[in-house]
Motif scaffolding. Structure first.
Motif, PDB file in Angstrom:
ATOM      1  N   CYS A 144     -75.206 -34.618 -86.393  1.00  0.00           N
ATOM      2  CA  CYS A 144     -75.451 -36.187 -86.722  1.00  0.00           C
ATOM      3  C   CYS A 144     -75.198 -36.558 -88.222  1.00  0.00           C
ATOM      4  CB  CYS A 144     -77.084 -36.689 -86.591  1.00  0.00           C
ATOM      5  SG  CYS A 144     -77.749 -36.296 -84.322  1.00  0.00           S
ATOM      6  N   GLY A 145     -75.092 -35.980 -88.836  1.00  0.00           N
ATOM      7  CA  GLY A 145     -74.890 -35.984 -90.277  1.00  0.00           C
ATOM      8  C   GLY A 145     -73.145 -36.241 -90.425  1.00  0.00           C
ATOM      9  N   GLY A 146     -72.594 -35.109 -88.761  1.00  0.00           N
ATOM     10  CA  GLY A 146     -70.976 -35.621 -89.131  1.00  0.00           C
ATOM     11  C   GLY A 146     -70.402 -36.303 -88.239  1.00  0.00           C
ATOM     12  N   ILE A 147     -71.106 -37.714 -87.667  1.00  0.00           N
ATOM     13  CA  ILE A 147     -70.844 -38.813 -87.275  1.00  0.00           C
ATOM     14  C   ILE A 147     -70.798 -40.155 -87.721  1.00  0.00           C
ATOM     15  CG2 ILE A 147     -71.300 -40.166 -85.150  1.00  0.00           C
ATOM     16  CD1 ILE A 147     -72.876 -37.235 -83.434  1.00  0.00           C
ATOM     17  N   PRO A 148     -69.559 -41.040 -88.564  1.00  0.00           N
ATOM     18  CA  PRO A 148     -69.837 -42.122 -89.071  1.00  0.00           C
ATOM     19  C   PRO A 148     -70.491 -43.056 -88.609  1.00  0.00           C
ATOM     20  CG  PRO A 148     -67.830 -41.096 -88.532  1.00  0.00           C
ATOM     21  CD  PRO A 148     -68.555 -40.257 -87.866  1.00  0.00           C
ATOM     22  N   LEU A 149     -71.303 -43.821 -89.579  1.00  0.00           N
ATOM     23  CA  LEU A 149     -71.961 -44.715 -89.121  1.00  0.00           C
ATOM     24  C   LEU A 149     -72.890 -44.544 -88.372  1.00  0.00           C
ATOM     25  CD1 LEU A 149     -72.193 -47.903 -89.566  1.00  0.00           C
ATOM     26  CD2 LEU A 149     -70.828 -48.329 -87.848  1.00  0.00           C
ATOM     27  N   TYR A 150     -72.993 -43.826 -86.648  1.00  0.00           N
ATOM     28  CA  TYR A 150     -74.218 -44.195 -86.403  1.00  0.00           C
ATOM     29  C   TYR A 150     -75.482 -42.415 -86.594  1.00  0.00           C
ATOM     30  CZ  TYR A 150     -70.352 -46.358 -83.848  1.00  0.00           C
ATOM     31  OH  TYR A 150     -69.170 -47.689 -83.880  1.00  0.00           O
ATOM     32  N   GLY A 151     -74.656 -41.772 -87.133  1.00  0.00           N
ATOM     33  CA  GLY A 151     -75.765 -40.670 -87.339  1.00  0.00           C
ATOM     34  C   GLY A 151     -76.954 -41.091 -87.859  1.00  0.00           C
ATOM     35  N   PRO A 152     -77.135 -42.464 -89.033  1.00  0.00           N
ATOM     36  CA  PRO A 152     -78.702 -42.443 -88.992  1.00  0.00           C
ATOM     37  C   PRO A 152     -79.647 -43.450 -88.238  1.00  0.00           C
ATOM     38  CG  PRO A 152     -77.333 -42.832 -91.449  1.00  0.00           C
ATOM     39  CD  PRO A 152     -76.552 -43.026 -89.612  1.00  0.00           C
TER      40      PRO A 152
ATOM     41  N   ASP B 180     -80.519 -31.592 -87.172  1.00  0.00           N
ATOM     42  CA  ASP B 180     -79.257 -32.557 -87.213  1.00  0.00           C
ATOM     43  C   ASP B 180     -78.418 -32.541 -86.125  1.00  0.00           C
ATOM     44  OD1 ASP B 180     -79.495 -35.115 -88.866  1.00  0.00           O
ATOM     45  OD2 ASP B 180     -77.464 -34.332 -89.019  1.00  0.00           O
ATOM     46  N   ARG B 181     -78.808 -30.980 -85.430  1.00  0.00           N
ATOM     47  CA  ARG B 181     -77.829 -31.606 -84.397  1.00  0.00           C
ATOM     48  C   ARG B 181     -78.522 -32.502 -82.753  1.00  0.00           C
ATOM     49  NH1 ARG B 181     -76.058 -26.199 -81.766  1.00  0.00           N
ATOM     50  NH2 ARG B 181     -74.301 -27.009 -81.968  1.00  0.00           N
ATOM     51  N   LEU B 182     -77.366 -32.662 -82.567  1.00  0.00           N
ATOM     52  CA  LEU B 182     -77.771 -33.423 -80.900  1.00  0.00           C
ATOM     53  C   LEU B 182     -76.978 -32.884 -79.898  1.00  0.00           C
ATOM     54  CD1 LEU B 182     -76.911 -37.140 -80.205  1.00  0.00           C
ATOM     55  CD2 LEU B 182     -76.659 -35.156 -78.459  1.00  0.00           C
ATOM     56  N   ILE B 183     -77.910 -32.050 -78.634  1.00  0.00           N
ATOM     57  CA  ILE B 183     -77.325 -31.197 -77.594  1.00  0.00           C
ATOM     58  C   ILE B 183     -77.503 -31.448 -76.382  1.00  0.00           C
ATOM     59  CG2 ILE B 183     -78.001 -28.798 -76.188  1.00  0.00           C
ATOM     60  CD1 ILE B 183     -76.675 -28.579 -78.684  1.00  0.00           C
ATOM     61  N   ALA B 184     -76.586 -32.064 -75.717  1.00  0.00           N
ATOM     62  CA  ALA B 184     -76.758 -33.099 -73.862  1.00  0.00           C
ATOM     63  C   ALA B 184     -76.415 -31.848 -73.537  1.00  0.00           C
ATOM     64  CB  ALA B 184     -75.713 -33.785 -74.731  1.00  0.00           C
ATOM     65  N   TYR B 185     -76.651 -31.735 -71.831  1.00  0.00           N
ATOM     66  CA  TYR B 185     -76.992 -30.524 -71.126  1.00  0.00           C
ATOM     67  C   TYR B 185     -76.583 -31.642 -69.509  1.00  0.00           C
ATOM     68  CZ  TYR B 185     -78.125 -27.077 -67.652  1.00  0.00           C
ATOM     69  OH  TYR B 185     -77.638 -25.390 -66.644  1.00  0.00           O
ATOM     70  N   GLY B 186     -75.777 -31.070 -69.104  1.00  0.00           N
ATOM     71  CA  GLY B 186     -75.809 -32.224 -67.557  1.00  0.00           C
ATOM     72  C   GLY B 186     -74.296 -30.985 -66.471  1.00  0.00           C
ATOM     73  N   ALA B 187     -73.715 -32.102 -65.903  1.00  0.00           N
ATOM     74  CA  ALA B 187     -72.690 -31.469 -65.070  1.00  0.00           C
ATOM     75  C   ALA B 187     -71.696 -32.671 -64.576  1.00  0.00           C
ATOM     76  CB  ALA B 187     -74.233 -31.603 -63.536  1.00  0.00           C
ATOM     77  N   ALA B 188     -71.059 -32.156 -63.256  1.00  0.00           N
ATOM     78  CA  ALA B 188     -70.324 -32.712 -63.617  1.00  0.00           C
ATOM     79  C   ALA B 188     -69.397 -32.219 -61.591  1.00  0.00           C
ATOM     80  CB  ALA B 188     -68.727 -32.661 -64.080  1.00  0.00           C
ATOM     81  N   LEU B 189     -68.134 -32.311 -61.199  1.00  0.00           N
ATOM     82  CA  LEU B 189     -67.876 -31.938 -60.185  1.00  0.00           C
ATOM     83  C   LEU B 189     -66.250 -31.500 -61.197  1.00  0.00           C
ATOM     84  CD1 LEU B 189     -68.547 -34.791 -57.258  1.00  0.00           C
ATOM     85  CD2 LEU B 189     -69.634 -32.336 -58.127  1.00  0.00           C
TER      86      LEU B 189
END
Length: 870
Positions: free
Chosen positions: A733-741, A754-763
């Motif tokens: 998140c700290g590496g995301i300009p403007l949006y991190g906070p 400070d990490r954001l982990i996303a998990y999911g699926a796709a075709l």
């Protein structure tokens, strides 16, 4: 469409400015028909204008029957609008009765995220992501008519007393149709989003109607419109600080409106508003999370609504001060329902809360398990109906006891985030599968119930449990068969005294071992509710096809809370789980991978139907947006120096795609900056597509940034994935300009890492079209000069309005160099608008001989060696 980011779930904040609700925008706007009117936009004014009457229409209510609604809705309709009535209680004055009809299913082309409405004659009206709005016979499920728009529809209709149905579309248009025939009466085009420094002008919010018949329609361009329903002309525009998906509740005594907003930045304004009938702001209230839900009015002068900070609050209608609040364990997307002195509020933690409407005290809680984003309906006997995140229609008794449920969607994409509508004899609901269902009253209590019916609800076991979690976010006691390269997820649930309690994984205590022994990467999610396990070498190795994972650690309780941002806490206990995972080793078919450098047709895949169910906040912000993304992935060249008898690797190129017309094949999006490289690694039929060096791409009107991005698939002989692939992404998140906070405020950043982990699926499927080499590209010079990789076209021939034209840089082995290929690309056009020059900044510490490519769509049209720093 939920347009906020996968890695930056707060995209809606991007376009916020410091303008107040009464500020005048700087440009002119269209009139109701979409043609230029030449009139200046008048924000929050002209509300006193008389509503035009329609001389050719009249009410459908019986003149001797007292009106059921305090506003001019279709008086004979059982469910004429989202949340049933102007107070948005979700409660009706009848109870559906079984008349012996059959359960029916109506299939649309894509997912449905909006609630049906029901007319007096039983017609069901609902919009779909297929871009069509449908009228369906409520008794048989047969189509009566449909109306096509220019974009996804995820707002509900409204039926008024003039025989019309009103709804908004993602094409920025509010439509008024004749409800019987589907003929268009008028249309209103929303202002260009640039007027408010917004990103899009989708109508995502539903439609409300005031005491005087004025329509209220919120838009993603930051306006809430007041529309004269006779002419389709706006009477005022109320300026919001962000997108509005919430629908206003209407107080029939004062005519005042109460509505939520997606804003989470107090500097820009509030996220719950009281608005007078003339468009003047009465008050605003701020919370630490978006208010996507629609408020409901309660007795005693209160208005109640839940938010993405996990709290449901009752506010005073006069000045907005908080009367009471109750915290759930996760964010709240569903709108509340109001029964006899009780507020019914589902949450994304899978719990349905019953709250005393006067005091805010919890009366009871029912744990379903899967997230619930569907807003509940209540009948005259207090029975409660809602959809669930795992494909069920759930029915509870008034005391919170389980009545029955039915699994309507058995497909992987089984979210029923749309809300039910009640009719005299059936419940109508729709889901992510694109299906609309007409379920007869108490259908599962018939003598010979449907095999899909659930008649007993097993309460989750007590104590701490680590549950396997599918790529679509469904919890399971044990994993089903997985592919050798899949990322795996496991969720923590702790139950004490029959209730689920807030418990967070203590990341430093987590231990994961695999048998047979192999290295794995373990990541704990930002909300510390789940963890992921990835085979470090890319593939699980098990000669007998079974890998046993042992996972243990401690959990924390009693943390400090600011919205959904939790910190601190004390050790509350430990968890452990042993999972014997049957790893599919595949049939190892011959996979005819091909790259253009071999003189063969390029292997290209299509990636579609992306789902990001974890963390649970992501689909609440952008489920329909993820589901609408398309990418094409082409093999560019082999990566050399790899032992081919064990693993093969290729350089791959990912390009955003777009359907060529309704139902058409996906083609590369011309001029897109949604491009990035991947390493494609294969062992037999198992493939991983990874970028571990960081990437940035522009899609959905904003820049996404990732530290790592990984997809894993098992391919069949036709190169289609045999099951939905796993998708795993991480960013700091700290590496995301403007949006991190802002992301930290929402609890989307791990407080320790400070990490954001996303998990999911796709075709993942073989691309349906054969990509031929582009027209001959000649006279191109590739060089690095002044810190930029530059391609100069002596004879321009590429049209950026027809193709995606980009640059790609690889090291001596063929691995991609980490650059911002999309966002940082500079394109210069010459005569005829053809590409004359492309350039990208390169890192100052980069040196040596590298391979540069001019990429036309997924195809390496030109390649050549460039030397840097020598």
């Amino acid at each position: 469409m939920r347009r906020t980011l996968l890695a930056v779930a707060l995209l809606t904040v991007a376009a916020c400015s410091d303008e107040s609700a009464s500020d005048e925008p700087a440009s002119d706007a269209d009139a109701s028909t979409g043609t230029d009117s030449g009139d200046d936009i008048d924000v929050a004014s002209d509300a006193s204008a008389d509503v035009a009457t329609d001389a050719t229409s009249d009410t459908d209510a019986d003149a001797d029957e007292p009106p059921r609604f305090g506003v001019p809705l279709a008086q004979g309709s059982p469910w004429p609008k989202f949340r049933a009535n102007e107070a948005q209680t979700g409660r009706v004055d009848f109870s559906p009765a079984d008349d012996g009809r059959d359960l029916w299913t109506f299939q649309t082309g894509k997912g449905i995220f909006s609630t049906p409405v029901v007319s007096a004659d039983g017609t069901v009206y609902v919009g779909s992501a297929s871009r069509s709005f449908y009228a369906i016979d409520g008794a048989t499920g047969d189509e009566r008519w449909h109306f096509e728009t220019g974009e996804i529809i995820d707002s509900s209709g409204l039926l008024d007393d003039r025989g019309r149905v009103y709804f908004g579309s993602g094409d920025g248009t509010l439509y008024a149709l004749d409800a019987a025939s589907g003929d268009e009466v008028w249309r209103f085009s929303a202002d260009d989003p640039a007027v408010n420094n917004a990103l899009i002008n989708w109508f995502e919010g539903n439609v409300a109607i005031g005491v005087d018949g004025t329509l209220y329609a919120p838009n993603d361009n930051f306006f809430v419109y007041a529309i004269d329903r006779g002419s389709g002309e706006p009477t005022f525009r109320f300026r919001m600080p962000d997108q509005t998906w919430s629908l206003p509740a209407v107080d029939i005594e004062s005519g005042n409106l109460f509505i939520g907003n997606n804003n989470v930045v107090e500097l820009f304004g509030g996220n719950t508003y009281g608005i007078a009938p003339d468009g003047a702001q009465l008050w605003e209230q701020s919370t630490l999370g978006s208010i996507a839900a629609s408020p409901a009015l309660i007795s005693g002068g209160g208005v109640v609504v839940g938010g993405f900070d996990g709290f449901v609050r009752a506010l005073d209608r006069a000045d907005g001060h908080t009367l009471w609040e109750l915290g759930a364990l996760d964010h709240i997307y569903a709108s509340p329902a109001v029964g006899d002195g009780v507020v019914i509020q589902p949450a994304a933690d899978g719990t349905v809360y019953a709250i005393d409407a006067a005091t805010g005290e919890q009366r009871w809680a029912f744990d379903w398990g899967a997230p619930i984003r569907s807003s509940p309906a209540i009948d005259a006997d207090g029975r409660i109906y809602m959809g669930t995140g795992d494909g069920h229609l759930l029915v509870l008794n008034s005391d919170g006891s389980f009545r029955w449920a039915i699994e309507l969607i058995a497909d992987d994409r089984d979210d029923m985030n749309a809300s039910p509508a009640l009719g005299p004899h059936a419940v109508y609901i729709a889901g992510e599968s694109g299906e609309v269902f007409g379920v007869p009253a108490d259908y599962c209590l018939r003598a010979n119930p449907d095999s899909r019916c659930v008649l007993e609800h097993a309460e989750p076991r007590g104590g701490a449990a680590l549950l396997f979690t599918t790529r679509f976010g469904t919890l399971a006691e044990a994993p089903s068969e997985v592919g050798r390269s899949d990322a795996l997820a496991f969720s923590l649930r702790v139950r004490v005294d029959g209730e689920t309690v807030l418990a967070l994984i203590d990341e430093g205590s987590v231990s994961v071992t695999a048998s047979p022994a192999q290295d794995v990467d373990v990541a704990v999610s930002a909300d510390r509710r789940f963890l992921t396990v990835l085979p470090r070498g890319g593939f699980f190795d098990a000669a007998d096809g079974v890998v046993t994972l042992t996972i243990d650690g401690d959990y924390l309780v009693d943390p400090e809370r600011a919205g959904l941002r939790f910190s601190g806490g004390t050790t509350g206990g430990s968890f452990d789980g042993t999972f014997a995972i049957e790893v599919d080793r595949g049939a190892a078919p011959e996979l005819p991978f091909a790259v253009p450098t071999d003189g063969a047709d390029q292997t290209v895949w299509e990636l579609s139907r992306l789902a990001a169910p974890m963390p649970t906040l992501l689909p609440s912000y952008n489920q329909i947006g993820f589901d609408s993304l398309h990418f094409l992935i082409g093999l560019v060249a082999p990566i050399v120096g790899e032992p081919e008898d064990v693993t093969q690797r290729w350089l791959g190129w990912v390009v955003e795609g777009v359907p060529a017309g309704e139902g058409g094949a996906v083609i590369p999006r011309a001029g897109t900056r949604g491009v990035f490289p991947v390493v494609v690694e294969r062992q037999g039929p198992f493939v991983t597509l990874t970028n571990e060096d960081g990437l940035a791409l522009e899609v959905m009107s904003a820049t996404l940034e990732f530290e790592t991005f990984r997809m894993a698939a098992e391919l069949g002989a036709d190169l289609d994935a045999v099951r939905p692939i796993t998708v795993h992404a991480a960013t700091e998140c700290g590496g995301i300009p403007l949006y991190g906070p802002f992301l930290r405020t929402l609890g989307l950043c791990n407080p320790d890492t400070d990490r954001l982990i996303a998990y999911g699926a796709a075709l993942l499927t073989a691309w349906a079209l054969a990509l031929a080499a582009p027209a001959q590209v000649e006279g191109v010079t590739l060089e690095v000069t002044a810190g930029r990789l530059v391609a100069t076209f002596a004879t321009p021939s590429l049209d950026p309005t027809v193709h995606s034209v980009s640059l790609l840089l690889a090291d001596a082995a063929g691995r991609p160099v980490a650059l911002d290929y999309g966002p940082a690309l500079r394109t210069t056009t010459g005569a005829g608008g053809l590409v004359a020059e492309l350039s990208l900044p390169v890192p100052r510490d980069l040196s040596g001989e590298l391979m540069a490519y001019v990429m036309v769509d997924t195809y390496p049209a030109i390649s050549g060696l460039v030397t840097i720093g020598e």
